[in-house]
Scaffold this motif. Structure first.
Motif, PDB file in Angstrom:
ATOM      1  N   ILE A 165       0.848  -1.196   0.000  1.00 17.99           N
ATOM      2  CA  ILE A 165       0.000   0.000   0.000  1.00 17.99           C
ATOM      3  C   ILE A 165       0.882   1.243   0.000  1.00 17.99           C
ATOM      4  CG2 ILE A 165      -1.783   1.276   1.256  1.00 17.99           C
ATOM      5  CD1 ILE A 165      -2.675  -1.414   2.424  1.00 17.99           C
ATOM      6  N   ARG A 166       0.578   2.147  -0.903  1.00 16.73           N
ATOM      7  CA  ARG A 166       1.332   3.394  -0.989  1.00 16.73           C
ATOM      8  C   ARG A 166       0.347   4.552  -0.838  1.00 16.73           C
ATOM      9  NH1 ARG A 166       4.230   5.156  -6.474  1.00 16.73           N
ATOM     10  NH2 ARG A 166       2.138   5.938  -6.846  1.00 16.73           N
ATOM     11  N   VAL A 167       0.510   5.306   0.252  1.00 12.97           N
ATOM     12  CA  VAL A 167      -0.418   6.416   0.522  1.00 12.97           C
ATOM     13  C   VAL A 167       0.338   7.736   0.408  1.00 12.97           C
ATOM     14  CG1 VAL A 167      -2.037   7.384   2.195  1.00 12.97           C
ATOM     15  CG2 VAL A 167      -1.638   4.938   2.151  1.00 12.97           C
ATOM     16  N   PRO A 168      -0.159   8.651  -0.408  1.00 10.22           N
ATOM     17  CA  PRO A 168       0.511   9.954  -0.483  1.00 10.22           C
ATOM     18  C   PRO A 168       0.402  10.681   0.863  1.00 10.22           C
ATOM     19  CG  PRO A 168      -1.054   9.691  -2.290  1.00 10.22           C
ATOM     20  CD  PRO A 168      -1.297   8.565  -1.330  1.00 10.22           C
ATOM     21  N   LEU A 169       1.506  11.252   1.330  1.00  9.89           N
ATOM     22  CA  LEU A 169       1.476  11.958   2.616  1.00  9.89           C
ATOM     23  C   LEU A 169       0.538  13.171   2.552  1.00  9.89           C
ATOM     24  CD1 LEU A 169       5.258  11.790   3.599  1.00  9.89           C
ATOM     25  CD2 LEU A 169       3.375  10.581   4.673  1.00  9.89           C
ATOM     26  N   GLN A 170       0.415  13.731   1.362  1.00  6.43           N
ATOM     27  CA  GLN A 170      -0.496  14.875   1.198  1.00  6.43           C
ATOM     28  C   GLN A 170      -1.947  14.463   1.442  1.00  6.43           C
ATOM     29  OE1 GLN A 170       0.183  17.899   0.895  1.00  6.43           O
ATOM     30  NE2 GLN A 170       2.142  18.193  -0.114  1.00  6.43           N
ATOM     31  N   LEU A 171      -2.248  13.208   1.147  1.00  6.13           N
ATOM     32  CA  LEU A 171      -3.607  12.711   1.375  1.00  6.13           C
ATOM     33  C   LEU A 171      -3.881  12.631   2.878  1.00  6.13           C
ATOM     34  CD1 LEU A 171      -6.252  11.489   0.288  1.00  6.13           C
ATOM     35  CD2 LEU A 171      -5.156   9.271   0.316  1.00  6.13           C
ATOM     36  N   ILE A 172      -2.858  12.236   3.641  1.00  7.79           N
ATOM     37  CA  ILE A 172      -3.014  12.172   5.101  1.00  7.79           C
ATOM     38  C   ILE A 172      -3.264  13.584   5.641  1.00  7.79           C
ATOM     39  CG2 ILE A 172      -1.903  11.508   7.273  1.00  7.79           C
ATOM     40  CD1 ILE A 172      -0.292   9.441   5.671  1.00  7.79           C
TER      41      ILE A 172
ATOM     42  N   GLY B 120      -1.841   9.165  -6.724  1.00  5.25           N
ATOM     43  CA  GLY B 120      -0.635   8.505  -6.227  1.00  5.25           C
ATOM     44  C   GLY B 120      -0.938   7.343  -5.292  1.00  5.25           C
ATOM     45  N   LEU B 121      -2.193   7.266  -4.838  1.00  5.11           N
ATOM     46  CA  LEU B 121      -2.573   6.158  -3.954  1.00  5.11           C
ATOM     47  C   LEU B 121      -2.557   4.835  -4.734  1.00  5.11           C
ATOM     48  CD1 LEU B 121      -3.800   5.328  -1.134  1.00  5.11           C
ATOM     49  CD2 LEU B 121      -6.020   5.571  -2.209  1.00  5.11           C
ATOM     50  N   ARG B 122      -1.961   3.841  -4.143  1.00  3.02           N
ATOM     51  CA  ARG B 122      -1.857   2.561  -4.840  1.00  3.02           C
ATOM     52  C   ARG B 122      -2.017   1.413  -3.843  1.00  3.02           C
ATOM     53  NH1 ARG B 122       3.813   1.507  -7.167  1.00  3.02           N
ATOM     54  NH2 ARG B 122       4.045   0.519  -5.161  1.00  3.02           N
ATOM     55  N   VAL B 123      -2.863   0.490  -4.176  1.00  7.94           N
ATOM     56  CA  VAL B 123      -3.079  -0.664  -3.292  1.00  7.94           C
ATOM     57  C   VAL B 123      -2.908  -1.938  -4.113  1.00  7.94           C
ATOM     58  CG1 VAL B 123      -4.728  -1.851  -1.810  1.00  7.94           C
ATOM     59  CG2 VAL B 123      -4.707   0.637  -1.855  1.00  7.94           C
ATOM     60  N   LYS B 124      -2.039  -2.805  -3.646  1.00 10.32           N
ATOM     61  CA  LYS B 124      -1.826  -4.089  -4.327  1.00 10.32           C
ATOM     62  C   LYS B 124      -1.991  -5.199  -3.300  1.00 10.32           C
ATOM     63  CE  LYS B 124       2.202  -2.970  -6.629  1.00 10.32           C
ATOM     64  NZ  LYS B 124       3.439  -3.335  -7.323  1.00 10.32           N
ATOM     65  N   VAL B 125      -2.918  -6.067  -3.553  1.00 11.52           N
ATOM     66  CA  VAL B 125      -3.113  -7.204  -2.652  1.00 11.52           C
ATOM     67  C   VAL B 125      -3.094  -8.471  -3.493  1.00 11.52           C
ATOM     68  CG1 VAL B 125      -4.617  -8.250  -0.924  1.00 11.52           C
ATOM     69  CG2 VAL B 125      -4.541  -5.776  -1.127  1.00 11.52           C
ATOM     70  N   LYS B 126      -2.314  -9.391  -3.045  1.00 11.01           N
ATOM     71  CA  LYS B 126      -2.140 -10.607  -3.844  1.00 11.01           C
ATOM     72  C   LYS B 126      -2.079 -11.810  -2.911  1.00 11.01           C
ATOM     73  CE  LYS B 126       1.738 -11.455  -6.343  1.00 11.01           C
ATOM     74  NZ  LYS B 126       2.811 -11.067  -7.250  1.00 11.01           N
ATOM     75  N   ASP B 127      -2.802 -12.834  -3.239  1.00  9.49           N
ATOM     76  CA  ASP B 127      -2.594 -14.086  -2.525  1.00  9.49           C
ATOM     77  C   ASP B 127      -2.579 -15.222  -3.545  1.00  9.49           C
ATOM     78  OD1 ASP B 127      -5.209 -14.630  -3.113  1.00  9.49           O
ATOM     79  OD2 ASP B 127      -5.953 -14.572  -1.059  1.00  9.49           O
ATOM     80  N   LYS B 128      -2.655 -16.432  -3.074  1.00 11.14           N
ATOM     81  CA  LYS B 128      -2.531 -17.581  -3.977  1.00 11.14           C
ATOM     82  C   LYS B 128      -3.567 -17.543  -5.102  1.00 11.14           C
ATOM     83  CE  LYS B 128      -0.518 -21.659  -1.869  1.00 11.14           C
ATOM     84  NZ  LYS B 128      -0.838 -22.851  -1.089  1.00 11.14           N
ATOM     85  N   GLU B 129      -4.781 -17.105  -4.716  1.00 11.09           N
ATOM     86  CA  GLU B 129      -5.887 -17.180  -5.665  1.00 11.09           C
ATOM     87  C   GLU B 129      -6.252 -15.858  -6.318  1.00 11.09           C
ATOM     88  OE1 GLU B 129      -8.744 -18.777  -3.066  1.00 11.09           O
ATOM     89  OE2 GLU B 129      -7.809 -20.737  -2.987  1.00 11.09           O
ATOM     90  N   ASP B 130      -6.219 -14.799  -5.522  1.00 12.91           N
ATOM     91  CA  ASP B 130      -6.714 -13.519  -6.028  1.00 12.91           C
ATOM     92  C   ASP B 130      -5.606 -12.476  -6.144  1.00 12.91           C
ATOM     93  OD1 ASP B 130      -9.234 -14.720  -5.804  1.00 12.91           O
ATOM     94  OD2 ASP B 130      -9.340 -14.121  -3.698  1.00 12.91           O
ATOM     95  N   ASN B 131      -5.922 -11.525  -6.978  1.00 12.32           N
ATOM     96  CA  ASN B 131      -4.962 -10.455  -7.198  1.00 12.32           C
ATOM     97  C   ASN B 131      -5.760  -9.156  -7.414  1.00 12.32           C
ATOM     98  OD1 ASN B 131      -2.890  -8.842  -8.016  1.00 12.32           O
ATOM     99  ND2 ASN B 131      -2.016 -10.347  -9.437  1.00 12.32           N
ATOM    100  N   VAL B 132      -5.542  -8.167  -6.555  1.00 10.95           N
ATOM    101  CA  VAL B 132      -6.275  -6.907  -6.680  1.00 10.95           C
ATOM    102  C   VAL B 132      -5.286  -5.754  -6.766  1.00 10.95           C
ATOM    103  CG1 VAL B 132      -7.934  -5.342  -5.588  1.00 10.95           C
ATOM    104  CG2 VAL B 132      -8.231  -7.801  -5.347  1.00 10.95           C
ATOM    105  N   TYR B 133      -5.524  -4.882  -7.718  1.00  8.92           N
ATOM    106  CA  TYR B 133      -4.642  -3.731  -7.891  1.00  8.92           C
ATOM    107  C   TYR B 133      -5.503  -2.495  -8.133  1.00  8.92           C
ATOM    108  CZ  TYR B 133      -1.244  -0.652 -10.190  1.00  8.92           C
ATOM    109  OH  TYR B 133      -0.467   0.417 -10.530  1.00  8.92           O
ATOM    110  N   ILE B 134      -5.309  -1.482  -7.305  1.00  7.65           N
ATOM    111  CA  ILE B 134      -6.052  -0.230  -7.474  1.00  7.65           C
ATOM    112  C   ILE B 134      -5.050   0.914  -7.439  1.00  7.65           C
ATOM    113  CG2 ILE B 134      -7.819   1.300  -6.503  1.00  7.65           C
ATOM    114  CD1 ILE B 134      -8.981  -1.235  -5.120  1.00  7.65           C
ATOM    115  N   SER B 135      -5.142   1.770  -8.419  1.00  8.27           N
ATOM    116  CA  SER B 135      -4.182   2.881  -8.457  1.00  8.27           C
ATOM    117  C   SER B 135      -4.825   4.139  -9.029  1.00  8.27           C
ATOM    118  CB  SER B 135      -2.980   2.432  -9.310  1.00  8.27           C
ATOM    119  OG  SER B 135      -2.433   3.497 -10.000  1.00  8.27           O
TER     120      SER B 135
END
Lengths: 134, 93
Positions: free
Chosen positions: A62-69, B76-91
């Motif tokens: 997880i990458r959170v921009p500090l500006q967002l905080i 700039g917010l990015r979330v990556k979650v991955k396990d054996k079965e699923d893979n989720v990416y939000i950016s």
């Protein structure tokens, strides 16, 4: 006195350059040094708060921009005190002691500055946890 | 000058499925947000004026800009979650 400054003054004393040229050189040196210092501060300021967890089969990044905080805390400050008290009460019921009213923009800046230097790196045979700013 | 995020990328992949990949052009909703803001402005101003003595007027006035600021800072917010079965990416970018 820096080496460059001494050199310029020596050249002036030896008559290799006149006072105007020496002044120009000294100004240029000062500007360059100021620019370098400014660049150094901008380079070191982190922009993101990053949490990375890697297990045997799963991975979370997880990458959170500090500006967002910062923006979130500002928005949170608009919550009326009565509502803040209710939120804190509910959190406490769940065992989380967290008072929203304690987070103010001034203290947040200190917190973020503190976070900039934080780097948590935990590793064992199965899992890796990294919390840091970049 | 800060700009709101222009693209939202979502990728969801489950085991035994082809997965889903979305690239949403958020910049297309910028004009809609602007229009909503302009339409709501008089209502918010009136409500802020009426509730000013109670102390909530200032909050009402600031809520809009602060919400917009949060929306902009999501870039700039990015979330990556991955396990054996699923893979989720939000950016947001």
């Amino acid at each position: 006195m820096s080496h460059e400054r001494r050199q310029i003054l020596e050249m002036l004393a030896q008559g290799k350059i006149n006072t105007d040229e020496a002044e120009r050189l000294l100004d240029a040196m000062r500007e360059r040094n100021a620019g370098g210092a400014e660049q150094a501060t901008t380079v070191t300021r982190p922009r993101f708060f990053r949490v990375f967890v890697k297990g045997e089969d799963e991975q979370v990044d997880i990458r959170v921009p500090l500006q967002l905080i910062r923006a979130g805390v500002k928005l949170g400050a608009l919550i009326p005190p009565e509502a803040q008290a209710k939120i804190s009460g509910k959190l406490e019921e769940k065992g989380i002691q967290f008072d929203l009213s304690n987070i103010k923009p001034e203290t947040l800046e200190e917190l973020i500055d503190g976070l900039s230097g934080v780097s948590i790196d935990v590793k064992d045979e199965e899992e890796t946890v990294r919390v840091f700013c970049e | 000058m800060i700009f709101p995020p222009s693209i939202l990328r979502i990728r969801i992949k489950e085991q035994d499925s082809k997965g889903l990949g979305l690239c949403l052009p958020l910049f297309l909703i910028w004009p809609i947000i602007l229009a909503i803001g302009i339409l709501l402005a008089p209502v918010v101003l009136l409500a802020a004026f009426i509730t000013w003595p109670k102390g909530t007027g200032k909050r009402l006035l600031l809520a809009g800009p602060y919400l917009f600021n949060v929306f902009c800072r999501v870039r700039g917010l990015r979330v990556k979650v991955k396990d054996k079965e699923d893979n989720v990416y939000i950016s947001f970018s």
